[in-house]
Enzyme design. Structure first.
Site, PDB file in Angstrom:
ATOM      1  CG  ASP A 157     -59.901  -0.018 102.898  1.00 39.49           C
ATOM      2  OD1 ASP A 157     -58.976   0.257 103.678  1.00 39.49           O
ATOM      3  OD2 ASP A 157     -61.102   0.155 103.189  1.00 39.49           O
ATOM      4  CB  ILE A 158     -64.225  -3.413 103.373  1.00 38.52           C
ATOM      5  CG1 ILE A 158     -65.527  -4.128 103.043  1.00 38.52           C
ATOM      6  CG2 ILE A 158     -64.346  -2.573 104.623  1.00 38.52           C
ATOM      7  CD1 ILE A 158     -65.892  -5.218 104.036  1.00 38.52           C
ATOM      8  CG  ASN A 181     -53.131   6.100 109.636  1.00 35.21           C
ATOM      9  OD1 ASN A 181     -52.403   6.994 109.220  1.00 35.21           O
ATOM     10  ND2 ASN A 181     -54.313   5.854 109.113  1.00 35.21           N
ATOM     11  CG  HIS A 237     -56.051   9.894 111.932  1.00 38.59           C
ATOM     12  ND1 HIS A 237     -57.197  10.535 112.342  1.00 38.59           N
ATOM     13  CD2 HIS A 237     -55.100  10.857 111.818  1.00 38.59           C
ATOM     14  CE1 HIS A 237     -56.955  11.823 112.464  1.00 38.59           C
ATOM     15  NE2 HIS A 237     -55.688  12.051 112.162  1.00 38.59           N
ATOM     16  CD  GLN A 238     -52.801   1.032 114.523  1.00 41.29           C
ATOM     17  OE1 GLN A 238     -52.095   1.626 115.350  1.00 41.29           O
ATOM     18  NE2 GLN A 238     -52.552  -0.206 114.160  1.00 41.29           N
ATOM     19  CG  HIS A 295     -53.689  -1.276 108.523  1.00 36.15           C
ATOM     20  ND1 HIS A 295     -53.974  -1.368 109.867  1.00 36.15           N
ATOM     21  CD2 HIS A 295     -54.256  -0.120 108.091  1.00 36.15           C
ATOM     22  CE1 HIS A 295     -54.687  -0.309 110.231  1.00 36.15           C
ATOM     23  NE2 HIS A 295     -54.857   0.475 109.178  1.00 36.15           N
ATOM     24  CG  HIS A 330     -54.399   2.804 104.350  1.00 29.11           C
ATOM     25  ND1 HIS A 330     -55.760   2.626 104.281  1.00 29.11           N
ATOM     26  CD2 HIS A 330     -54.116   2.881 105.686  1.00 29.11           C
ATOM     27  CE1 HIS A 330     -56.276   2.602 105.499  1.00 29.11           C
ATOM     28  NE2 HIS A 330     -55.303   2.759 106.375  1.00 29.11           N
TER      29      HIS A 330
HETATM   30  P1  AMP Z   1     -56.920   2.731 109.697  1.00 24.87           P
HETATM   31  O1  AMP Z   1     -57.748   3.951 109.968  1.00 24.87           O
HETATM   32  O2  AMP Z   1     -55.556   3.060 109.174  1.00 24.87           O
HETATM   33  O3  AMP Z   1     -56.880   1.812 110.900  1.00 24.87           O
HETATM   34  O4  AMP Z   1     -57.646   1.968 108.511  1.00 24.87           O
HETATM   35  C1  AMP Z   1     -58.318   0.759 108.638  1.00 24.87           C
HETATM   36  C2  AMP Z   1     -58.803   0.388 107.261  1.00 24.87           C
HETATM   37  O5  AMP Z   1     -59.259  -0.943 107.291  1.00 24.87           O
HETATM   38  C3  AMP Z   1     -59.984   1.243 106.752  1.00 24.87           C
HETATM   39  O6  AMP Z   1     -59.635   1.847 105.501  1.00 24.87           O
HETATM   40  C4  AMP Z   1     -61.121   0.242 106.604  1.00 24.87           C
HETATM   41  O7  AMP Z   1     -61.955   0.509 105.515  1.00 24.87           O
HETATM   42  C5  AMP Z   1     -60.360  -1.065 106.435  1.00 24.87           C
HETATM   43  N1  AMP Z   1     -61.103  -2.247 106.813  1.00 24.87           N
HETATM   44  C6  AMP Z   1     -61.695  -2.482 107.998  1.00 24.87           C
HETATM   45  N2  AMP Z   1     -62.282  -3.701 107.988  1.00 24.87           N
HETATM   46  C7  AMP Z   1     -62.016  -4.256 106.792  1.00 24.87           C
HETATM   47  C8  AMP Z   1     -62.343  -5.515 106.162  1.00 24.87           C
HETATM   48  N3  AMP Z   1     -63.056  -6.442 106.795  1.00 24.87           N
HETATM   49  N4  AMP Z   1     -61.911  -5.719 104.903  1.00 24.87           N
HETATM   50  C9  AMP Z   1     -61.188  -4.787 104.251  1.00 24.87           C
HETATM   51  N5  AMP Z   1     -60.836  -3.602 104.788  1.00 24.87           N
HETATM   52  C10 AMP Z   1     -61.256  -3.319 106.031  1.00 24.87           C
END
Ligand code: AMP
Ligand code: ZN
Length: 136
Positions: free
Chosen positions: A30-31, A82, A88-89, A95, A97
């Site tokens: 995760d970034i 999510n 919270h998506q 995806h 986590h």
């Molecule tokens: P969610 O709130 O469940 O949709 O989480 C989305 C997740 O994607 C967050 O934890 C972000 O930090 C992660 N994210 C978004 N863009 C990227 C990216 N380019 N590379 C890695 N993780 C990402």
């Protein structure tokens, strides 16, 4: 899917810190991690929510999560998934986590408020009546 950031990660159009990929699943860091080792698992084929992901892919995702937990030697962790904006998506590509928790003050924090007023009987009846289940 065009304009989907996670589809672009799968295709390599956007760089990622890749952990592993299999036929149907892509795993990467995760970034914006909320704990050390926070990573994501996605289906390679675009689907917005979990219930739209093919069964075979869903199995592969859980198995890959388990392998990464073992490889990272994570003893305490949350797996979070999510679906939908109010749940919270933020990224509209399904995806999972994996959020390790080495210390109680890092990682996922939950507000868990049981409510004794919630009536479960009718929704349970509805689920049982509509359930299409492959496994007996
Ligand atoms: P969610 O709130 O469940 O949709 O989480 C989305 C997740 O994607 C967050 O934890 C972000 O930090 C992660 N994210 C978004 N863009 C990227 C990216 N380019 N590379 C890695 N993780 C990402
Ligand atoms: Zn996508």
């Amino acid at each position: 899917m065009e304009d989907c950031i996670f589809c672009k990660i799968v295709s390599g159009e956007i760089p990622s810190n890749k952990i592993h990929e299999s036929d149907h699943v892509y795993a990467f860091m995760d970034i914006s991690p909320i704990s050390k080792g926070h990573c994501l698992f996605i289906p390679k084929v675009h689907a917005e929510k979990m219930h739209e992901v093919a069964d075979e892919t869903l199995s592969e995702i859980l198995i890959m999560i388990k392998q990464v937990i073992n490889a990272g030697v994570f003893e305490n962790y949350n797996v979070l998934q999510n679906n939908g904006i109010i749940a919270h998506q933020e990224v509209k590509h399904a995806h999972w986590h994996l959020i390790p928790k080495e210390h109680s003050d890092e990682g996922l924090k939950l507000e868990w408020k049981p409510n004794k007023e919630i009536e479960q009987t009718r929704i349970a009846d509805k689920i049982r009546a509509n359930l299409l289940f492959e496994f007996e």
